[in-house]
Scaffold this motif. Structure first.
Motif, short mmCIF file in Angstrom:
data_model
loop_
_atom_site.label_atom_id
_atom_site.label_comp_id
_atom_site.label_asym_id
_atom_site.label_seq_id
_atom_site.Cartn_x
_atom_site.Cartn_y
_atom_site.Cartn_z
N SER A 1 0.71 -1.31 0.07
CA SER A 1 0.03 0.27 0.09
C SER A 1 0.83 1.25 -0.17
N THR A 2 2.01 1.07 -0.19
CA THR A 2 2.95 2.27 -0.06
C THR A 2 3.73 2.15 -1.56
N PRO A 3 4.11 3.66 -1.92
CA PRO A 3 4.85 3.47 -3.17
C PRO A 3 5.90 2.68 -3.27
N LEU A 4 6.42 2.01 -4.51
CA LEU A 4 7.70 1.19 -4.67
C LEU A 4 8.84 2.03 -4.62
N GLY A 5 9.82 1.52 -4.12
CA GLY A 5 11.13 2.20 -4.13
C GLY A 5 11.84 2.26 -2.66
N GLU A 6 12.81 3.11 -2.43
CA GLU A 6 13.40 3.06 -1.25
C GLU A 6 12.49 4.10 -0.33
N ILE B 1 2.43 -3.48 3.98
CA ILE B 1 1.51 -4.43 3.23
C ILE B 1 0.38 -4.54 4.03
N ARG B 2 -0.84 -4.47 3.45
CA ARG B 2 -2.25 -4.58 3.78
C ARG B 2 -3.04 -5.79 3.46
N ILE B 3 -3.26 -6.55 4.29
CA ILE B 3 -4.18 -7.60 4.47
C ILE B 3 -5.70 -7.41 4.86
N HIS C 1 -0.44 -18.41 1.36
CA HIS C 1 -1.41 -18.68 2.51
C HIS C 1 -3.02 -18.69 2.25
N ASP C 2 -3.34 -19.09 0.83
CA ASP C 2 -4.78 -18.91 0.34
C ASP C 2 -5.25 -17.30 0.53
N VAL C 3 -4.43 -16.40 0.11
CA VAL C 3 -4.51 -15.02 0.07
C VAL C 3 -4.11 -14.71 -1.30
N ARG C 4 -5.12 -13.88 -1.89
CA ARG C 4 -4.91 -13.33 -3.45
C ARG C 4 -4.31 -11.87 -3.43
N LEU C 5 -3.64 -11.63 -4.50
CA LEU C 5 -3.44 -10.00 -4.74
C LEU C 5 -4.55 -9.31 -5.02
N ALA C 6 -4.65 -8.13 -4.23
CA ALA C 6 -5.88 -7.32 -4.39
C ALA C 6 -5.73 -6.53 -5.76
N GLU C 7 -6.99 -6.34 -6.40
CA GLU C 7 -7.44 -5.54 -7.51
C GLU C 7 -6.98 -4.17 -7.33
N PRO C 8 -6.95 -3.48 -8.16
CA PRO C 8 -6.91 -1.97 -8.16
C PRO C 8 -8.19 -1.47 -7.53
N GLY C 9 -7.94 -0.77 -6.27
CA GLY C 9 -9.14 -0.08 -5.74
C GLY C 9 -9.73 -1.12 -4.80
N LEU D 1 -15.24 0.21 -13.69
CA LEU D 1 -14.70 1.30 -14.36
C LEU D 1 -14.19 2.35 -13.36
N ILE D 2 -15.18 2.70 -12.26
CA ILE D 2 -14.61 3.53 -11.04
C ILE D 2 -13.52 3.00 -10.40
N PHE D 3 -13.34 1.82 -9.97
CA PHE D 3 -12.39 1.56 -9.14
C PHE D 3 -10.97 0.97 -9.90
N SER D 4 -11.12 0.70 -11.35
CA SER D 4 -10.20 0.48 -12.25
C SER D 4 -8.81 1.84 -12.01
N GLU D 5 -9.39 2.84 -11.73
CA GLU D 5 -8.65 4.11 -11.78
C GLU D 5 -7.67 4.11 -10.49
N PHE D 6 -8.11 3.42 -9.56
CA PHE D 6 -7.27 3.25 -8.26
C PHE D 6 -5.90 2.71 -8.57
N CYS D 7 -4.89 2.68 -7.63
CA CYS D 7 -3.71 2.05 -7.70
C CYS D 7 -3.92 0.76 -6.72
N ILE D 8 -3.45 -0.13 -7.15
CA ILE D 8 -3.31 -1.58 -6.15
C ILE D 8 -2.72 -0.98 -4.71
N GLY D 9 -3.58 -1.53 -3.68
CA GLY D 9 -3.38 -1.38 -2.34
C GLY D 9 -4.11 -0.24 -1.63
N LYS D 10 -4.88 0.16 -2.52
CA LYS D 10 -5.81 1.34 -1.77
C LYS D 10 -7.54 0.85 -2.05
#
Length: 460
Positions: A13-18, A24-26, A110-118, A451-460
Protein backbone atom coordinates in the motif's frame (compact mmCIF):
# COMPACT_ATOMS: atom_id res chain seq x y z
CA UNK A 1 -7.51 -18.18 -8.04
CA UNK A 2 -10.91 -16.88 -9.22
CA UNK A 3 -11.59 -13.52 -7.62
CA UNK A 4 -14.36 -13.45 -5.03
CA UNK A 5 -15.54 -10.76 -2.60
CA UNK A 6 -15.12 -13.27 0.24
CA UNK A 7 -11.41 -13.78 -0.50
CA UNK A 8 -8.74 -12.50 1.82
CA UNK A 9 -6.69 -10.00 -0.19
CA UNK A 10 -3.30 -8.37 0.21
CA UNK A 11 -1.22 -5.69 -1.49
CA UNK A 12 1.65 -3.29 -0.96
CA UNK A 13 0.00 0.00 0.00
CA UNK A 14 3.01 2.32 -0.13
CA UNK A 15 4.82 3.55 -3.27
CA UNK A 16 7.51 1.22 -4.54
CA UNK A 17 11.11 2.33 -4.14
CA UNK A 18 13.39 3.11 -1.22
CA UNK A 19 11.72 4.49 1.91
CA UNK A 20 11.85 4.41 5.66
CA UNK A 21 8.65 2.37 5.92
CA UNK A 22 6.68 0.12 3.62
CA UNK A 23 3.17 -1.17 4.38
CA UNK A 24 1.53 -4.41 3.30
CA UNK A 25 -2.23 -4.43 3.88
CA UNK A 26 -4.27 -7.62 4.29
CA UNK A 27 -8.08 -7.64 4.50
CA UNK A 28 -10.59 -10.46 4.92
CA UNK A 29 -11.77 -13.17 7.28
CA UNK A 30 -8.38 -14.91 7.33
CA UNK A 31 -6.22 -11.80 7.59
CA UNK A 32 -5.31 -12.16 11.27
CA UNK A 33 -4.80 -15.94 11.23
CA UNK A 34 -2.60 -15.75 8.11
CA UNK A 35 -0.30 -13.10 9.54
CA UNK A 36 -0.14 -14.93 12.86
CA UNK A 37 1.46 -17.86 11.00
CA UNK A 38 4.36 -15.74 9.75
CA UNK A 39 4.77 -13.33 12.69
CA UNK A 40 7.11 -14.06 15.60
CA UNK A 41 6.95 -11.92 18.74
CA UNK A 42 9.88 -11.84 21.20
CA UNK A 43 7.21 -11.89 23.94
CA UNK A 44 5.43 -14.89 22.46
CA UNK A 45 2.31 -12.93 21.50
CA UNK A 46 -0.26 -14.75 19.34
CA UNK A 47 -2.01 -12.28 17.03
CA UNK A 48 -5.18 -14.37 17.11
CA UNK A 49 -5.65 -13.38 20.74
CA UNK A 50 -4.77 -9.69 20.73
CA UNK A 51 -7.22 -6.82 21.10
CA UNK A 52 -8.34 -4.82 18.11
CA UNK A 53 -6.47 -1.71 17.02
CA UNK A 54 -3.21 -2.69 18.67
CA UNK A 55 0.36 -2.65 17.35
CA UNK A 56 2.87 -5.44 17.98
CA UNK A 57 6.63 -5.61 17.53
CA UNK A 58 8.31 -8.66 16.12
CA UNK A 59 9.63 -10.34 12.97
CA UNK A 60 8.14 -11.74 9.79
CA UNK A 61 9.61 -15.16 9.11
CA UNK A 62 9.46 -17.73 6.36
CA UNK A 63 7.23 -20.32 8.09
CA UNK A 64 8.92 -23.21 6.31
CA UNK A 65 12.48 -22.32 7.35
CA UNK A 66 11.86 -19.93 10.29
CA UNK A 67 14.31 -17.55 8.60
CA UNK A 68 13.77 -13.94 9.64
CA UNK A 69 12.73 -11.75 6.69
CA UNK A 70 12.40 -8.36 8.42
CA UNK A 71 11.84 -6.56 11.70
CA UNK A 72 8.26 -5.23 11.68
CA UNK A 73 5.38 -3.60 13.51
CA UNK A 74 2.06 -5.35 12.90
CA UNK A 75 -1.25 -3.52 13.37
CA UNK A 76 -4.32 -5.68 14.04
CA UNK A 77 -7.77 -4.18 13.39
CA UNK A 78 -10.87 -6.31 13.80
CA UNK A 79 -14.15 -5.90 11.93
CA UNK A 80 -16.32 -3.92 11.71
CA UNK A 81 -14.35 -0.83 12.77
CA UNK A 82 -11.87 -0.93 9.91
CA UNK A 83 -11.44 0.66 6.48
CA UNK A 84 -13.10 -2.28 4.74
CA UNK A 85 -15.33 -3.40 7.65
CA UNK A 86 -13.40 -6.68 7.49
CA UNK A 87 -10.51 -7.86 9.64
CA UNK A 88 -7.48 -5.85 8.52
CA UNK A 89 -3.80 -6.35 9.29
CA UNK A 90 -1.07 -3.94 8.24
CA UNK A 91 2.55 -5.03 8.27
CA UNK A 92 4.92 -2.08 8.67
CA UNK A 93 8.34 -3.12 7.47
CA UNK A 94 11.43 -1.44 6.02
CA UNK A 95 10.64 0.28 2.74
CA UNK A 96 12.92 -1.50 0.28
CA UNK A 97 11.28 -3.18 -2.70
CA UNK A 98 12.94 -6.56 -2.10
CA UNK A 99 11.74 -6.71 1.52
CA UNK A 100 8.17 -5.68 0.63
CA UNK A 101 7.98 -8.10 -2.27
CA UNK A 102 9.30 -11.02 -0.24
CA UNK A 103 6.85 -10.45 2.63
CA UNK A 104 3.97 -10.08 0.17
CA UNK A 105 4.97 -13.34 -1.54
CA UNK A 106 4.95 -15.15 1.80
CA UNK A 107 1.48 -13.78 2.61
CA UNK A 108 0.16 -14.83 -0.81
CA UNK A 109 1.28 -18.42 -0.19
CA UNK A 110 -1.44 -18.74 2.47
CA UNK A 111 -4.65 -18.78 0.39
CA UNK A 112 -4.54 -15.02 0.03
CA UNK A 113 -4.77 -13.37 -3.37
CA UNK A 114 -3.33 -10.12 -4.65
CA UNK A 115 -5.84 -7.27 -4.41
CA UNK A 116 -7.19 -5.75 -7.59
CA UNK A 117 -6.84 -1.97 -8.18
CA UNK A 118 -9.01 -0.13 -5.67
CA UNK A 119 -10.35 -3.33 -4.14
CA UNK A 120 -9.88 -2.25 -0.51
CA UNK A 121 -11.96 0.87 -1.16
CA UNK A 122 -14.45 -1.14 -3.24
CA UNK A 123 -14.98 -3.43 -0.25
CA UNK A 124 -15.49 -0.39 1.98
CA UNK A 125 -18.29 0.61 -0.40
CA UNK A 126 -19.79 -2.87 -0.78
CA UNK A 127 -19.75 -3.37 2.99
CA UNK A 128 -21.59 -0.09 3.56
CA UNK A 129 -18.88 1.94 5.27
CA UNK A 130 -18.92 4.61 2.56
CA UNK A 131 -21.14 5.30 -0.42
CA UNK A 132 -19.99 5.46 -4.03
CA UNK A 133 -19.35 9.21 -4.17
CA UNK A 134 -17.22 8.94 -1.01
CA UNK A 135 -15.30 6.02 -2.50
CA UNK A 136 -14.55 8.06 -5.62
CA UNK A 137 -13.24 10.93 -3.51
CA UNK A 138 -10.46 8.69 -2.12
CA UNK A 139 -8.62 8.71 -5.46
CA UNK A 140 -9.16 12.49 -5.70
CA UNK A 141 -7.44 12.97 -2.34
CA UNK A 142 -4.49 10.88 -3.53
CA UNK A 143 -4.22 12.80 -6.82
CA UNK A 144 -4.92 16.31 -5.51
CA UNK A 145 -2.48 18.86 -6.94
CA UNK A 146 -3.35 21.75 -4.59
CA UNK A 147 -4.70 22.34 -1.08
CA UNK A 148 -8.03 23.50 -2.51
CA UNK A 149 -8.39 20.33 -4.61
CA UNK A 150 -7.61 18.23 -1.53
CA UNK A 151 -10.13 20.21 0.52
CA UNK A 152 -12.93 19.58 -2.00
CA UNK A 153 -12.10 15.86 -2.15
CA UNK A 154 -12.05 15.65 1.65
CA UNK A 155 -15.48 17.33 1.81
CA UNK A 156 -16.81 14.63 -0.52
CA UNK A 157 -15.16 11.89 1.55
CA UNK A 158 -16.74 13.28 4.72
CA UNK A 159 -20.15 12.86 3.07
CA UNK A 160 -21.09 16.43 2.20
CA UNK A 161 -22.00 15.55 -1.40
CA UNK A 162 -23.72 12.36 -0.26
CA UNK A 163 -25.80 14.31 2.26
CA UNK A 164 -26.91 16.74 -0.44
CA UNK A 165 -27.82 14.00 -2.92
CA UNK A 166 -29.68 12.01 -0.25
CA UNK A 167 -31.57 15.14 0.79
CA UNK A 168 -32.69 15.63 -2.83
CA UNK A 169 -33.65 11.95 -3.06
CA UNK A 170 -35.73 12.19 0.12
CA UNK A 171 -37.58 15.25 -1.21
CA UNK A 172 -38.25 13.49 -4.50
CA UNK A 173 -39.36 10.30 -2.74
CA UNK A 174 -41.92 12.26 -0.73
CA UNK A 175 -43.39 13.64 -3.95
CA UNK A 176 -43.47 10.14 -5.47
CA UNK A 177 -45.16 8.76 -2.36
CA UNK A 178 -47.89 11.42 -2.51
CA UNK A 179 -48.58 10.83 -6.20
CA UNK A 180 -48.57 7.04 -5.96
CA UNK A 181 -50.82 7.15 -2.89
CA UNK A 182 -53.30 9.22 -4.88
CA UNK A 183 -53.05 6.79 -7.83
CA UNK A 184 -53.80 3.84 -5.51
CA UNK A 185 -56.51 5.61 -3.47
CA UNK A 186 -58.03 8.35 -5.66
CA UNK A 187 -61.15 8.58 -3.49
CA UNK A 188 -59.12 9.43 -0.36
CA UNK A 189 -57.92 12.88 0.68
CA UNK A 190 -54.12 12.92 0.64
CA UNK A 191 -52.71 15.60 2.95
CA UNK A 192 -50.88 18.37 1.10
CA UNK A 193 -51.46 16.90 -2.36
CA UNK A 194 -52.20 19.63 -4.87
CA UNK A 195 -50.80 19.92 -8.35
CA UNK A 196 -49.36 23.38 -7.63
CA UNK A 197 -47.66 22.19 -4.44
CA UNK A 198 -46.08 19.27 -6.29
CA UNK A 199 -44.89 21.53 -9.13
CA UNK A 200 -43.39 23.93 -6.62
CA UNK A 201 -41.53 21.11 -4.86
CA UNK A 202 -40.22 19.74 -8.18
CA UNK A 203 -39.06 23.19 -9.29
CA UNK A 204 -37.24 23.66 -5.97
CA UNK A 205 -35.37 20.38 -6.54
CA UNK A 206 -34.58 21.45 -10.11
CA UNK A 207 -33.08 24.73 -8.88
CA UNK A 208 -30.84 22.93 -6.40
CA UNK A 209 -29.65 20.44 -9.02
CA UNK A 210 -28.93 23.27 -11.47
CA UNK A 211 -26.69 24.92 -8.87
CA UNK A 212 -24.71 21.71 -8.54
CA UNK A 213 -24.39 21.31 -12.33
CA UNK A 214 -23.26 24.94 -12.71
CA UNK A 215 -20.46 24.27 -10.23
CA UNK A 216 -19.04 21.41 -12.29
CA UNK A 217 -16.73 23.49 -14.50
CA UNK A 218 -15.08 25.11 -11.50
CA UNK A 219 -14.90 21.80 -9.63
CA UNK A 220 -13.39 20.07 -12.67
CA UNK A 221 -10.63 22.67 -12.86
CA UNK A 222 -9.76 22.21 -9.18
CA UNK A 223 -9.73 18.42 -9.62
CA UNK A 224 -7.99 18.03 -12.98
CA UNK A 225 -6.23 21.35 -13.46
CA UNK A 226 -6.49 23.78 -16.38
CA UNK A 227 -4.38 22.70 -19.34
CA UNK A 228 -2.44 25.78 -20.42
CA UNK A 229 -0.06 25.99 -23.39
CA UNK A 230 2.73 28.56 -23.59
CA UNK A 231 2.87 29.43 -27.29
CA UNK A 232 5.02 31.71 -29.41
CA UNK A 233 7.77 31.80 -31.97
CA UNK A 234 11.32 30.70 -31.00
CA UNK A 235 13.32 32.73 -28.50
CA UNK A 236 10.48 34.93 -27.23
CA UNK A 237 10.85 33.67 -23.65
CA UNK A 238 8.51 30.69 -23.36
CA UNK A 239 10.90 28.60 -21.28
CA UNK A 240 11.87 31.62 -19.19
CA UNK A 241 8.18 32.15 -18.41
CA UNK A 242 7.77 28.50 -17.40
CA UNK A 243 10.76 28.78 -15.07
CA UNK A 244 9.42 32.03 -13.60
CA UNK A 245 5.98 30.55 -12.96
CA UNK A 246 7.53 27.48 -11.34
CA UNK A 247 10.18 29.54 -9.52
CA UNK A 248 12.79 26.99 -10.54
CA UNK A 249 15.02 26.20 -13.52
CA UNK A 250 12.83 23.53 -15.14
CA UNK A 251 13.44 24.34 -18.82
CA UNK A 252 16.75 25.04 -20.58
CA UNK A 253 17.02 28.69 -21.57
CA UNK A 254 19.51 29.87 -24.23
CA UNK A 255 19.66 32.58 -26.87
CA UNK A 256 19.66 29.89 -29.55
CA UNK A 257 16.22 29.64 -31.23
CA UNK A 258 14.69 26.18 -31.16
CA UNK A 259 16.26 25.06 -27.86
CA UNK A 260 12.97 23.51 -26.69
CA UNK A 261 12.35 20.48 -28.91
CA UNK A 262 9.77 18.57 -26.89
CA UNK A 263 6.74 19.27 -24.70
CA UNK A 264 7.48 20.03 -21.04
CA UNK A 265 4.58 19.73 -18.56
CA UNK A 266 4.45 20.99 -14.99
CA UNK A 267 1.79 22.05 -12.45
CA UNK A 268 1.56 25.53 -10.93
CA UNK A 269 -0.69 26.34 -7.96
CA UNK A 270 -2.67 29.55 -8.55
CA UNK A 271 -5.02 30.34 -5.65
CA UNK A 272 -5.64 26.62 -5.17
CA UNK A 273 -6.25 26.08 -8.89
CA UNK A 274 -3.84 23.55 -10.46
CA UNK A 275 -2.54 25.02 -13.70
CA UNK A 276 -1.09 22.35 -15.97
CA UNK A 277 1.53 24.36 -17.85
CA UNK A 278 2.77 23.01 -21.18
CA UNK A 279 5.94 24.64 -22.54
CA UNK A 280 5.96 24.06 -26.29
CA UNK A 281 8.55 24.18 -29.04
CA UNK A 282 8.72 27.50 -30.87
CA UNK A 283 6.55 27.59 -33.98
CA UNK A 284 8.52 28.27 -37.16
CA UNK A 285 9.69 26.50 -40.31
CA UNK A 286 11.44 23.39 -38.97
CA UNK A 287 15.15 22.97 -39.67
CA UNK A 288 15.37 19.24 -39.00
CA UNK A 289 13.22 16.16 -38.30
CA UNK A 290 13.47 16.49 -34.52
CA UNK A 291 12.34 20.12 -34.55
CA UNK A 292 9.54 19.26 -36.97
CA UNK A 293 8.23 16.63 -34.55
CA UNK A 294 8.43 19.16 -31.70
CA UNK A 295 6.37 21.68 -33.67
CA UNK A 296 3.85 18.96 -34.58
CA UNK A 297 3.43 18.20 -30.86
CA UNK A 298 3.11 21.91 -30.16
CA UNK A 299 0.14 22.19 -32.53
CA UNK A 300 -1.49 19.19 -30.88
CA UNK A 301 -0.97 20.79 -27.44
CA UNK A 302 -2.55 24.02 -28.74
CA UNK A 303 -5.63 22.12 -29.92
CA UNK A 304 -6.05 20.42 -26.53
CA UNK A 305 -5.28 23.45 -24.34
CA UNK A 306 -8.07 25.18 -22.42
CA UNK A 307 -5.98 28.34 -22.09
CA UNK A 308 -3.22 29.78 -24.29
CA UNK A 309 -0.47 32.03 -22.97
CA UNK A 310 0.64 33.75 -26.18
CA UNK A 311 4.12 35.17 -25.74
CA UNK A 312 5.12 38.16 -27.85
CA UNK A 313 8.63 39.64 -27.87
CA UNK A 314 8.22 43.38 -27.30
CA UNK A 315 11.88 44.08 -28.10
CA UNK A 316 11.04 43.84 -31.80
CA UNK A 317 8.05 44.57 -34.04
CA UNK A 318 5.37 41.98 -34.75
CA UNK A 319 6.31 40.00 -37.86
CA UNK A 320 4.57 37.59 -40.23
CA UNK A 321 5.47 34.57 -38.06
CA UNK A 322 3.78 36.19 -35.05
CA UNK A 323 0.72 36.87 -37.23
CA UNK A 324 0.65 33.26 -38.41
CA UNK A 325 0.75 31.98 -34.81
CA UNK A 326 -1.99 34.43 -33.78
CA UNK A 327 -4.23 33.14 -36.59
CA UNK A 328 -3.88 29.60 -35.23
CA UNK A 329 -4.96 30.48 -31.67
CA UNK A 330 -7.26 33.46 -32.08
CA UNK A 331 -10.44 31.47 -31.42
CA UNK A 332 -9.11 29.97 -28.17
CA UNK A 333 -9.16 31.51 -24.68
CA UNK A 334 -5.96 33.54 -24.86
CA UNK A 335 -3.93 35.71 -22.50
CA UNK A 336 -1.38 37.84 -24.33
CA UNK A 337 1.93 37.93 -22.47
CA UNK A 338 4.06 40.81 -23.75
CA UNK A 339 7.57 39.77 -22.73
CA UNK A 340 10.86 41.64 -22.38
CA UNK A 341 9.23 44.85 -21.19
CA UNK A 342 12.63 45.92 -19.82
CA UNK A 343 13.92 46.26 -23.39
CA UNK A 344 10.63 47.08 -25.13
CA UNK A 345 10.99 48.56 -28.62
CA UNK A 346 9.14 51.72 -29.62
CA UNK A 347 8.20 49.90 -32.83
CA UNK A 348 6.30 47.17 -30.99
CA UNK A 349 2.55 47.45 -31.47
CA UNK A 350 -0.11 44.97 -30.34
CA UNK A 351 -2.05 43.67 -33.37
CA UNK A 352 -5.68 44.76 -33.64
CA UNK A 353 -6.76 41.08 -33.65
CA UNK A 354 -5.60 40.81 -30.03
CA UNK A 355 -7.09 44.05 -28.68
CA UNK A 356 -10.05 42.22 -27.06
CA UNK A 357 -7.79 39.67 -25.35
CA UNK A 358 -6.49 40.22 -21.80
CA UNK A 359 -2.86 41.30 -21.98
CA UNK A 360 0.00 41.99 -19.57
CA UNK A 361 3.57 43.22 -19.91
CA UNK A 362 6.22 41.20 -18.07
CA UNK A 363 9.89 40.36 -18.01
CA UNK A 364 10.12 36.59 -17.66
CA UNK A 365 13.90 36.62 -17.32
CA UNK A 366 13.74 39.18 -14.50
CA UNK A 367 10.57 37.57 -12.99
CA UNK A 368 8.78 40.93 -13.19
CA UNK A 369 4.99 40.86 -13.48
CA UNK A 370 4.71 37.14 -12.73
CA UNK A 371 2.43 37.56 -9.70
CA UNK A 372 0.21 39.90 -11.72
CA UNK A 373 0.09 37.29 -14.49
CA UNK A 374 -1.02 34.61 -12.04
CA UNK A 375 -3.83 36.88 -10.83
CA UNK A 376 -4.86 37.56 -14.44
CA UNK A 377 -4.90 33.83 -15.23
CA UNK A 378 -7.16 33.13 -12.25
CA UNK A 379 -9.47 36.04 -13.04
CA UNK A 380 -9.71 35.10 -16.71
CA UNK A 381 -10.39 31.41 -16.19
CA UNK A 382 -12.82 31.79 -13.31
CA UNK A 383 -14.81 34.80 -14.54
CA UNK A 384 -18.32 33.77 -15.47
CA UNK A 385 -17.99 30.48 -13.66
CA UNK A 386 -19.92 29.37 -10.60
CA UNK A 387 -18.04 31.26 -7.89
CA UNK A 388 -20.18 31.10 -4.76
CA UNK A 389 -18.67 29.27 -1.84
CA UNK A 390 -20.55 26.02 -1.82
CA UNK A 391 -20.57 22.39 -2.74
CA UNK A 392 -18.71 21.64 -5.97
CA UNK A 393 -19.08 18.49 -8.04
CA UNK A 394 -15.88 17.47 -9.78
CA UNK A 395 -16.72 14.34 -11.76
CA UNK A 396 -18.31 14.06 -15.18
CA UNK A 397 -20.22 10.96 -14.03
CA UNK A 398 -21.98 13.03 -11.36
CA UNK A 399 -22.71 15.87 -13.78
CA UNK A 400 -24.27 13.49 -16.32
CA UNK A 401 -26.43 11.84 -13.64
CA UNK A 402 -27.63 15.25 -12.42
CA UNK A 403 -28.42 16.37 -15.98
CA UNK A 404 -30.35 13.16 -16.56
CA UNK A 405 -32.26 13.88 -13.34
CA UNK A 406 -33.09 17.38 -14.60
CA UNK A 407 -34.43 15.94 -17.86
CA UNK A 408 -36.60 13.48 -15.96
CA UNK A 409 -38.00 16.17 -13.66
CA UNK A 410 -38.70 18.53 -16.57
CA UNK A 411 -40.49 15.67 -18.31
CA UNK A 412 -42.60 15.23 -15.18
CA UNK A 413 -43.56 18.92 -15.26
CA UNK A 414 -44.40 18.63 -18.95
CA UNK A 415 -46.54 15.61 -18.12
CA UNK A 416 -48.54 17.76 -15.69
CA UNK A 417 -48.84 20.46 -18.33
CA UNK A 418 -50.16 18.00 -20.92
CA UNK A 419 -52.68 16.63 -18.39
CA UNK A 420 -51.33 13.11 -18.84
CA UNK A 421 -52.27 10.32 -16.41
CA UNK A 422 -50.42 10.58 -13.09
CA UNK A 423 -48.86 7.17 -13.75
CA UNK A 424 -46.72 8.79 -16.48
CA UNK A 425 -45.70 11.65 -14.18
CA UNK A 426 -44.76 9.12 -11.49
CA UNK A 427 -42.67 7.19 -14.03
CA UNK A 428 -40.57 10.30 -14.82
CA UNK A 429 -40.12 11.03 -11.12
CA UNK A 430 -38.91 7.48 -10.48
CA UNK A 431 -36.42 7.93 -13.34
CA UNK A 432 -35.09 11.01 -11.57
CA UNK A 433 -34.72 9.02 -8.34
CA UNK A 434 -32.81 6.35 -10.20
CA UNK A 435 -30.36 8.84 -11.72
CA UNK A 436 -29.71 10.48 -8.33
CA UNK A 437 -29.18 7.02 -6.84
CA UNK A 438 -26.39 6.36 -9.34
CA UNK A 439 -24.26 9.08 -7.75
CA UNK A 440 -24.21 7.55 -4.27
CA UNK A 441 -24.39 3.95 -5.45
CA UNK A 442 -27.97 3.17 -4.42
CA UNK A 443 -28.54 2.28 -8.08
CA UNK A 444 -25.49 0.99 -9.93
CA UNK A 445 -24.10 -1.80 -12.08
CA UNK A 446 -21.03 -4.00 -11.86
CA UNK A 447 -19.68 -2.33 -15.03
CA UNK A 448 -19.84 1.12 -13.41
CA UNK A 449 -18.09 -0.16 -10.28
CA UNK A 450 -15.34 -1.84 -12.31
CA UNK A 451 -14.77 1.36 -14.28
CA UNK A 452 -14.61 3.55 -11.17
CA UNK A 453 -12.25 1.37 -9.15
CA UNK A 454 -9.99 0.58 -12.12
CA UNK A 455 -8.62 4.14 -11.71
CA UNK A 456 -7.24 3.30 -8.26
CA UNK A 457 -3.78 2.04 -7.52
CA UNK A 458 -3.33 -1.46 -6.15
CA UNK A 459 -3.23 -1.32 -2.35
CA UNK A 460 -5.94 1.32 -1.87
Amino acid sequence: MIASESDTIAAISTPLGEGGIGIIRISGNEAISVVSKIFRSPRGINLNNVKTHTIHYGFIVDPFTEEKVDEVLVTVMRAPNTYTREDVVEINCHGGYITLKRILDIVLEHDVRLAEPGEFTKRAFLNGRIDLSQAESVIDIIRAKTDQAQKIALEHLSGRLSDKINQLRQSLMRICAHIEAYIDFPEEDIDGLTEEAIKESINHIIDEIKSLVEGYEKGKIYREGLTTAIVGKPNVGKSSLLNALLMQERAIVTEIPGTTRDIIEEYVNINGMPLKIVDTAGIRQAHDIVEAEGIKRTMKAVEQAELILLILDSSRPIDCLDEEIISKIINKRVIVVINKKDIKSKEFKLPDSLKDKPALEISALMSEGINELKKLIFKTTMTGRYTQEGLLITKLRHKVALEDTLNALNNALESFKRKEPLEITAMFLREGLSFLGQIVGVVTTEEILDLIFSEFCIGK
